[in-house]
Every structure is written in structure tokens, then in C-alpha cells.
Design a protein around this motif. Sequence first.
Motif, PDB file in Angstrom:
ATOM      1  N   GLY A 288      -3.051   4.598   1.636  1.00 26.21           N
ATOM      2  CA  GLY A 288      -3.844   3.381   1.831  1.00 26.21           C
ATOM      3  C   GLY A 288      -4.258   2.731   0.528  1.00 26.21           C
ATOM      4  O   GLY A 288      -4.979   1.729   0.523  1.00 26.21           O
ATOM      5  N   ASN A 289      -3.820   3.281  -0.624  1.00 28.29           N
ATOM      6  CA  ASN A 289      -4.138   2.656  -1.915  1.00 28.29           C
ATOM      7  C   ASN A 289      -3.293   1.408  -2.098  1.00 28.29           C
ATOM      8  O   ASN A 289      -2.108   1.396  -1.760  1.00 28.29           O
ATOM      9  N   GLU A 290      -3.942   0.374  -2.681  1.00 24.89           N
ATOM     10  CA  GLU A 290      -3.237  -0.905  -2.805  1.00 24.89           C
ATOM     11  C   GLU A 290      -2.610  -1.041  -4.182  1.00 24.89           C
ATOM     12  O   GLU A 290      -3.150  -0.565  -5.175  1.00 24.89           O
TER      13      GLU A 290
ATOM     14  N   GLN B 256       0.848  -1.200   0.000  1.00 22.89           N
ATOM     15  CA  GLN B 256       0.000   0.000   0.000  1.00 22.89           C
ATOM     16  C   GLN B 256       0.878   1.242   0.000  1.00 22.89           C
ATOM     17  O   GLN B 256       1.997   1.197   0.541  1.00 22.89           O
TER      18      GLN B 256
END
Length: 522
Positions: free
Chosen positions: A202-204, A198
Motif C-alpha cells: 500500500g506504499n505509494e 502502489q
Amino acid sequence: MTQNSKIIGKMNMRNTKHSGNKCSNRHKGSTIRRQLVFGFTSFAVIILFIVWVLQVLLLDKFYEYTKLTELKSVLNAIEYSIDDEDIDDICSDLASRYDVCLMLYSVKDGKLSKRIVDKEVSPTCVIHFANDAELNKYYNEALKSGDAWTERFSLIPEKTTNNDHHRNDDHSNKPPVSDVTHRVQRFFDIAISVKSFQDPGGNEYAAFINLRFTPVNAIQQTRNIQFVYISIGVILVAVFFALVFSIIIAKPLEKMTLAAEQMANGDYSVEFKCEGYRETKRLASTLNYAVDQISKTDNLQKELIANISHDLRTPLTLITGYSEMMRDIPGENTPENSQMIIDETKRLTTLVNDMLDYSKYSSGFEEPNLTVFNLTDSVKTTMNRYNELVRLKGYCIDFEYDGEAFVYADERMILQVIYNLLNNAVNYTGNDKRIAIKQSIFENGKVKISIYDTGIGIPRDKLVDIWDRYYKVDTLHKRAVTGSGLGLSIVSKLLQLHGASYGVESAEGKGSCFWFELPIQK
Ligand code: ADP
């Protein structure tokens, strides 16, 4: 003398044989040359073995380990730089530096969404020929294994098939690989690695890497042949150096052995050459010193045998001659002849006693028995032994002293010192037959006894030698004055045992003064 030399010669021969037998087992030992050749060759073989293990046996493993470590560092670098605006350039750089294909996907709802970065550097890339389903499958494997998943494939070249792929049997349970084999001409190994991570927001993301292993086997044959040549070369060089070193080390030793053999056969003129290494030089100088000492001992031994045989034989011959004459010839049994026999017997007794005394004192067999005694009285006692001589032969012995001196020493030994010195003074004094003894007491707590005569004196260059055993300044002087040649060496040994100082002053033609000093005992 010749006979003596022969005896010594025989003794040397015996010694040589004896020591030869003693060391005969050791002679069978290994030579320096053999040891060095063995040592150097073994060293070379061990080194070659280590190189072979590393280069031939373990090379694949090392290579694989290094490559897989590289994979991990590329994935970590991508994760680290994910929020960098130059991520595309960074990935390009990583792809070309590590020779890997890589893809970076954003992930939404647990599925790969958008391909953000795509770098293809290899024609045999599995990830670039995988469809979305396959990529998602790899991604899921990564999620299952924590956050990263790596798998290694062995692909078999196939020219004909479409949508057909082959993997090694032991990988058969692994995800399928797309049709890439038509682009492959020979065996090759591939590793793909997927990592899920991430960004700080918080983006994967999912990063895919395809790494191609260079087939190590391709150069294996060349390397093996090269290794054989290198091994032969290294062993030859090792043997060469071993031979060179053995020559450098062994040559001086061989020369020394020859010289030592010469020395063992009684030739003390040999010289051990100081050449080669520091150790061999030291050995040579020690041997030179030893040969010097042995030659001195040998000379002394010859001299000793010559002196003893002469000094013992002369009185014995005289005694035998006179006794036979007195027995066989009537009228020869005179008091003069009897006196001659008595004198020679005394001389013989003196010589034997001196020899025994000297060996006792010099071997350390007899230690001084220290007591306090009156030194002045000791001088007087010794003088009394000469009363007859003074009365009959007109000798004049003066003793000058002020006060009595007590010393802590071995009385018997000091009496012998005074007697020997006085005896020499009597023997060597001049025609005036005067001898003077002087006792001086010093403020430094010492007492000095000096014995003066008015005789021939001693040449300056002989003053040191007279203390040596059997040394006589003039070997041709009259028999009447001939002593054992041991008197002064006994004096010097006895005074040394007491730690006393002693010496002689002499002027040729004028006389001599022998003296010694002892500490006074209050
Ligand atoms: P020796 O028994 O021959 O006297 P010593 O050891 O007593 O042996 O003396 C060694 C040599 O020193 C003598 O042979 C003699 O040449 C010399 N010497 C000793 N004392 C005197 C002396 N008082 N005067 C001159 N020469 C002496």
C-alpha cells in the motif's frame, strides 16, 4: 488439275484478305512489350509510393508512436518490479536499454518524499533539472489524469539564458521546464511521463521518465536524395526486366505469326516451333495439329475435285460424243451405240447418287429409321436384282442360310449395304463368276452376313484404306469395273450408324470376304 490448284490458290488469297480485315482493329491493340513495360513500371511506382508514404510522410508518426509505447512499457516494468530488491539494477537496465532518464520517488501525504532510484543517461533531461515544486506539479498532473501523465515538449536551443526556457506556443499552458536549454545545441523533442502507483503493501510511489526523441529531420535530406536514386534505379530495373520478359514471351509468338502467315498462303509444310513457355508450346503443338488437318482436308479437296471432274466428265464426254456421232453420221444410230449412251448415263447416275448418299450419311443429315425386318429376305431381294445378270452373263450367286433372321435396323440402309457389297463382289470376282453369300446365326444373339468372291483379292496393306472415300486399290483397272469409289465408304458409314461390326478378309489372287454383324431381334 492445274486449274483446280489455281482455284484453291485464289480461294486462300481471298480468305487471307478477309481474315486480315476481320482482325484489322485488333492489330491496333497494345503489344506485349508495351503492356509489360507499363505493368512493371506501374508496379514499381506503386511500391515506391508506398515506401515513400511510410518512410517520408509517416515516419515521424511511427517513430513517436513506438517511443511512447516504449515509455509505457518502462513505467509498467518499474511498477511490476517495485517490491523487488534489485529495483535499482532493474531501473539501470531499463534506462540504458531504452535510453531514458528515470527517477523513482516514494510518496508521503500526497507529496514526493524520497528519491529511491535516479538514473540519468541524457544531457537534455527535463526531470533532472526540475526542482521539487516542478516535480510535484508533474506528479499532481499524473494524479489528475488517473495515474499516468505524459507530455511532449519541443525545446528551443538557447546559449545565453539562465533560468529561461522556451517551449512551443501550443505547449505554453504546460508546466515549466528548468534551465536545460544552455546544454542544447539544436532543436530536439522530449517527452516526460509520470506514473503514480502502489506496492502490494500500500506504499505509494511516483516514477518519472524522460525520453529524448532523436531528431528524425536530421537524416531527412539524406533519405530524400537516397529515395530519388532508389526510385530511378528501381524503375530502370523494372523496364529492363519488362523488356527481357517481353522478348522471351513475344519471340516465339512472332515466329508463330510468320509461320501462320505462310500457312495462310497455302504452304502447309510449315512447322510451328515448340519453344518458350508451356502455353506457347501448347499453342504451337495445337497449330501443328491444325496445319496437319488443314493440309489433309486440302489434299482431300484437291483429290475430290480431281476425281469428281474426271468421273463426271468422262461419261459426259462419251455421251456427247456418241450422241453427236449418231446424229451426224448415217448408219451410226446402232443399238450398241445407244447402249453405250445408256450405260454411261447409268454410271453418271450411280456416281451422283453415291455422292449424295455419302454426304447425307456422313453429315448426319439422315438418321436410321429403326424397324424390325427379315434380314434373310433382304439378302434374297438384293440377289433378285442380279437375276438378269445371272441369266445373261453366266454369274452364279449362292445364298447359304439356316433359318430366318430378324434384325432391328433401318431396312433401306441395310439393303444398300448388302447391295454395295454384292455389287463389288460381282465387279471384282474371278473368271469363274462365282459369288457366295452366307448367313450365320450365332449363339451370342448375332447374325453375320458374309459375301465371298473368287477375284483378285486386296493387298494386305490396302485393307484399311479401302473404306476411305474415293479410295481405289488399282486406279488403272478396267472401266467396266470402275465404280464411284464411294461404295465401301457408304457401307462403313451406314454400319457405323447402326453400331454394327464389319470387316474384310482377303487373299491376293484368291478372293475376298466382306462381312457385317447385327444383333438378332427375337
Ligand atoms: P468402287 O466403286 O471403286 O468399287 P468401293 O468403295 O466400293 O469403290 O471400293 C473401293 C476399292 O476397294 C475398289 O476400288 C477396289 O479396289 C477395292 N474392292 C472393293 N471390293 C472389292 C472386292 N470384292 N474385291 C477386290 N477389291 C475390292
